[in-house]
Design a protein around this motif. Structure first.
Motif: not given
Length: 315
Positions: A36-49, A56-69
């Protein structure tokens, strides 16, 4: 003296370099079409998008955790390593991730950075330094999310041309869900009597939603796009007076912010404060299993909460 985030970046960057040089096999890369394509997404929203667009063609690493400013983020060593190894990095843009450039430099990332806000009409700020880029809460209009999703989909196809058709199909399916969400929100907001469509929130995060669905913004507990700002005593008194004068029915707290000040202002103004499980999701999605676990769920929850409170009905 180094700032806390600078110290965090320095420590995390050193750990990334140390672990990368400790022998063993080189990390796998997405040059292998079976991976899979290795993707880093900053916010919870763009990680969801990204997950909706990539499947299943991407593996997303999300930087910001839920409910974190997003203003409180400090990179972990795992975040730094994920950034260093990513094929694509997706950000919200509009100045939301003020920490990102330093983090990218410290991680040594040199792959594409996708600004999901590209092409989105941005609401202006108040001219101050903290609001100079405009209102970053662009996701609160589903039509903006359609633009963001298209930008992310194009970036995935450029990085992984062999799966371009899959990304296009995923985009078409997500677009249909966003159109249905937009129509559903408009229908529900339209059921609120016109003279009750007034919103007071924890901070000024819902401007795009208000504009799209024709609600009136009365004020916010934090008078800024940035949650680090604070109301003065005069601003508190003015907000209470405005709530009373406009007949605003409720104050809406946010899941990622403490409700204490909102509750105090609600008592002073004599109006209901919507908090706890009914709090709105403003800057962040909620954790898995919550009413705001995905973008679509978040906007449905926010809308149902607003409609129930302003119509005077229970959830």
């Amino acid at each position: 003296m180094l700032s806390p985030i600078a110290r965090t970046l320095s420590s995390a960057a050193l750990l990334v370099l140390f672990t990368a040089g400790c022998g063993g096999a080189e990390p796998a890369t997405s040059d292998d079409p079976s991976l899979p394509l290795k993707v880093v997404a900053t916010t919870t929203q763009v990680a969801d998008f990204a997950r909706n667009l990539g499947g299943d063609r991407v593996a997303v690493h999300q930087l910001l955790r839920p409910n974190v400013d997003p203003h409180d983020y400090e990179p972990s060593p795992a975040d730094m390593r994920a950034i260093a190894e990513a094929d694509v990095l997706v950000k919200n843009g509009v100045g939301l991730e003020k920490w990102l450039d330093d983090t990218i430099r410290a991680a040594g990332f040199d792959s594409p950075v996708v600004d999901a806000s590209r092409g989105v009409p941005v609401r202006g700020g108040d001219g101050s330094a903290e609001e100079g880029s405009g209102d970053p809460h662009i996701w609160h209009n589903p039509l903006n999310v359609k633009t963001m999703a298209a930008t992310i989909g194009r970036a995935f196809a450029a990085a992984d041309p062999g799966d371009a058709a899959a990304y296009q199909a995923n985009l078409a399916a997500y677009d249909a869900k966003l159109d249905a969400l937009d129509a559903d929100i408009a229908r529900k907001i339209g059921s609120i009597p016109a003279d009750r469509r007034k919103l007071v929130t924890n901070h000024d995060a819902f401007g795009y939603y208000l504009d799209r669905y024709k609600l009136t913004f009365v004020g916010s507990i934090i008078p800024s796009f940035d949650t680090s700002a604070e109301l003065s005593a005069k601003q508190v008194a003015d907000l209470v007076a405005e709530i009373r004068a406009t007949g605003t029915a409720a104050i809406f707290s946010e899941a990622s912010l403490p409700p204490k000040t909102a509750e105090a202002i609600g008592r002073e103004a004599g109006v209901t404060v919507v908090a706890g499980e009914d709090a709105l999701y403003g800057d962040s999605l909620g954790p898995e299993g919550s009413a705001g676990a995905t973008y679509l769920q978040m906007e449905e929850h926010n809308t149902d909460t607003i409609v129930n409170a302003l119509r005077g009905t229970s959830t």
